[in-house]
Design a protein around this motif. Sequence first.
Motif, PDB file in Angstrom:
ATOM      1  N   GLY A 195      91.771 -41.366 -47.893  1.00  0.00           N
ATOM      2  CA  GLY A 195      90.412 -41.172 -47.400  1.00  0.00           C
ATOM      3  C   GLY A 195      89.468 -41.836 -48.386  1.00  0.00           C
ATOM      4  O   GLY A 195      89.893 -42.653 -49.208  1.00  0.00           O
ATOM      5  N   VAL A 209      89.365 -36.586 -52.628  1.00  0.00           N
ATOM      6  CA  VAL A 209      88.950 -37.188 -51.361  1.00  0.00           C
ATOM      7  C   VAL A 209      87.715 -36.464 -50.843  1.00  0.00           C
ATOM      8  O   VAL A 209      87.650 -35.226 -50.834  1.00  0.00           O
ATOM      9  N   GLU A 211      85.607 -34.931 -48.072  1.00  0.00           N
ATOM     10  CA  GLU A 211      85.870 -34.453 -46.721  1.00  0.00           C
ATOM     11  C   GLU A 211      84.920 -35.088 -45.713  1.00  0.00           C
ATOM     12  O   GLU A 211      85.307 -35.366 -44.568  1.00  0.00           O
ATOM     13  N   HIS A 212      83.683 -35.292 -46.120  1.00  0.00           N
ATOM     14  CA  HIS A 212      82.722 -35.908 -45.213  1.00  0.00           C
ATOM     15  C   HIS A 212      81.658 -36.634 -46.020  1.00  0.00           C
ATOM     16  O   HIS A 212      81.455 -36.367 -47.205  1.00  0.00           O
ATOM     17  N   ILE A 255      87.944 -41.963 -41.335  1.00  0.00           N
ATOM     18  CA  ILE A 255      88.810 -42.793 -42.172  1.00  0.00           C
ATOM     19  C   ILE A 255      90.041 -41.969 -42.535  1.00  0.00           C
ATOM     20  O   ILE A 255      89.921 -40.914 -43.175  1.00  0.00           O
ATOM     21  N   LEU A 256      91.222 -42.443 -42.117  1.00  0.00           N
ATOM     22  CA  LEU A 256      92.449 -41.666 -42.239  1.00  0.00           C
ATOM     23  C   LEU A 256      93.538 -42.452 -42.965  1.00  0.00           C
ATOM     24  O   LEU A 256      93.571 -43.684 -42.901  1.00  0.00           O
ATOM     25  N   GLY A 282      91.665 -37.025 -44.156  1.00  0.00           N
ATOM     26  CA  GLY A 282      90.729 -38.134 -44.184  1.00  0.00           C
ATOM     27  C   GLY A 282      89.298 -37.756 -44.482  1.00  0.00           C
ATOM     28  O   GLY A 282      88.997 -36.669 -44.986  1.00  0.00           O
ATOM     29  N   THR A 283      88.390 -38.678 -44.171  1.00  0.00           N
ATOM     30  CA  THR A 283      86.967 -38.513 -44.447  1.00  0.00           C
ATOM     31  C   THR A 283      86.175 -38.762 -43.170  1.00  0.00           C
ATOM     32  O   THR A 283      86.372 -39.778 -42.493  1.00  0.00           O
ATOM     33  N   TRP A 284      85.290 -37.836 -42.859  1.00  0.00           N
ATOM     34  CA  TRP A 284      84.414 -37.940 -41.689  1.00  0.00           C
ATOM     35  C   TRP A 284      83.077 -38.530 -42.141  1.00  0.00           C
ATOM     36  O   TRP A 284      82.410 -37.977 -43.003  1.00  0.00           O
TER      37      TRP A 284
END
Length: 400
Positions: A195, A209, A211-212, A255-256, A282-284
């Motif tokens: 992420g 990482v 998270e968002h 993003i994964l 991932g990341t939102w």
Amino acid sequence: MERPEDWRRERAHVLAHARVVVIKVGSAVLTDAQGLSQAVLDGLAGQLARLAAPEEALPDGRRLVLVSSGAVAAGRAALAGRGRQADTTGLAARQAAAAVGQSRLMQAWDAAFHMYGVPTAQVLLTRDDLRSRQRFLNARNTFAELLQWRVLPIVNENDTVSVSELKFGDNDCLASLLVNLTGADLFINLTSAPGVLAANPQREVDAPVLEHIDDVAALDLGRLCGGKTSAGTGGMYSKLLAARRAAQIGVPTLILPGRAPDVLGRAFAAAGGGPCATPLPGTWVRPAGHAIPRRKFWLAYQSEPAGGVCVDAGAAQALLRKGGSLLPGGVRQVEGAFQKGALVRVLHEGRSLGVGLSNYSAADLKKIMGLRRHEVAAILGDAHYPEVIHRDNLLLDAAV
């Protein structure tokens, strides 16, 4: 500043209801030292087939567009298998390797999706296909028809014929432009990283990482991101730049880690909105609060800027605070040799304010910069524009 609505609810809602999804997968996910990894392609094909299948919330299923890198890496591996070690650092060599590898990439994807009964279509694009409004509309109609037929478009840049000024630069850029062209609700970027990391991994190896990301436009990408991957041309910098473009038209990005087991299934399983026993993968990247018109998106990213205009503090204030147009009197310097109608950067004290379409060529603009309207008329006659860049043809904070 955090927006009042919960990003987790936002993510769950979008994942549950997104009807058109653009998925980009990079070379670092698809390839290894031997070239394309068929096992990885087979695994992703299975995940995408399940993602497209009808379900209760979406009885017609999702329409997917896959942007796939890997042609150059596949070409290198094919040549190496015949005892030819190809140096692909130059443009011509990369184009030749892409020509060798593109058919192998498509054959590998077609075989992978055939196992799940998903028909595929190859779509190769250059930037000129999206720069021309007529060709843009033709491409949009073609994608719409393919998606209506439930055919999966597999898109790559047409590296073999692209020249430098018509290249997207990387498939992250291409994918972000397809988000606009296809009217997608969601952009998914499958990468080799887990992420977006909270710090540059080259400096902080244990960076967590994120998270968002609430406001991708506020990030200092140069500080946050490391270099490019060894297999591809992008890296996290280009992925966040692509996410920033998508955010501008109100589309979120997920993003994964592309090689994580069933990562798409796990991400969409969390769309139920209930509490998750494990962290979301991932990341939102959240969309902008106010989406820009898609016409402005198209004009801003249709091509690389051909030059630049440096403006004074008064003009910068008028553009940023008052929503004004750029007038000749506010221009202090002209960079490059562009023609009338070209896309140019607007700069103030070395910082890019945005991009816009110039009503003047660089040569004419140098004659009238810093002048008032009646002075411009004395030089160019009555056939002139009051604005150098009209505000309707200007996108501030462009992700270029």
